[in-house]
Design a protein around this motif. Structure first.
Motif: not given
Length: 212
Positions: A46-48, A50-51, A115, A119, A155
């Protein structure tokens, strides 16, 4: 062909230095220390994602933002160069830039951590965004595609670092992480100075053409 290869390498190293997957792995471990392996995987993905979406948006809309706010590329390069240099300078001194430091170090690791702060601003911070706009605005669509592709590749690399975070930290140890952070800081500082020089030269050329 050599120019394209050199640009690809420059973009990847620039993103690698500013995101520093190895050093960020230690942060990931701290933020997800109480989570299961499955939850860690979900947080990392999820973090990657979003980034990636944030950086891609700025890489694609960089020129639109320029025209909308009347920003010139030399101005961005000067500002981005200063920004990137100071992030690298902090890393050279064994410190994490305030722009990369999570606001709540005592945060309980949960899905929201993916998030913020993971991110934003750790993975897609101001320095990363400025670097993406700078690289994608350096030419046409080819440069934009290369910028997005290299960030996507990074990523993927970062994901594997995060998934194997325990092994990475235990293998390198605290001293190893410090060495990697300082090396990335040196590379980042040099990239920042290069961006600054290009911005100053570009501004001088624009001024000369305007004066003429």
């Amino acid at each position: 062909m050599n120019d394209i290869t050199g640009h690809i390498l420059n973009v990847f190293l620039g993103f690698f230095a500013i995101m520093n997957p190895v050093a960020n792995t230690a942060v990931f471990v701290g933020l997800t220390s109480e989570e299961s392996d499955a939850e860690k995987r979900q947080i990392a993905i999820k973090a990657l994602l979003v980034a990636f979406c944030i950086v891609t948006a700025f890489a694609l809309l960089g020129n639109v933002i320029f025209h909308m706010f009347g920003i010139s590329l030399p101005a961005l390069r000067v500002t981005g160069g200063i920004l990137v240099f100071f992030i690298g300078y902090n890393m050279l001194n064994g410190e994490r830039s305030k722009m990369h430091k999570p606001r709540g170090e005592d945060h309980a690791a949960d899905d929201g951590v993916a998030i913020s702060p993971l991110a934003v601003p750790i993975l897609a911070g101001p320095g990363t965004i400025a670097t993406a706009i700078n690289f994608s605005s350096a030419g046409g669509w080819t440069e934009t595609v290369i910028t997005i592709a290299m960030f996507a590749l990074l990523c993927v690399v970062t994901f594997f670092f995060f998934i194997g975070s325990r092994k990475v930290v235990s293998t390198l140890g605290k001293s190893g992480l410090n060495i990697v952070t300082r090396l990335m800081g040196l590379i980042l500082a040099v990239i920042g100075v290069q961006m600054l020089i290009e911005g100053i030269v570009g501004a001088a050329v624009n001024w000369h053409n305007y004066a003429s």
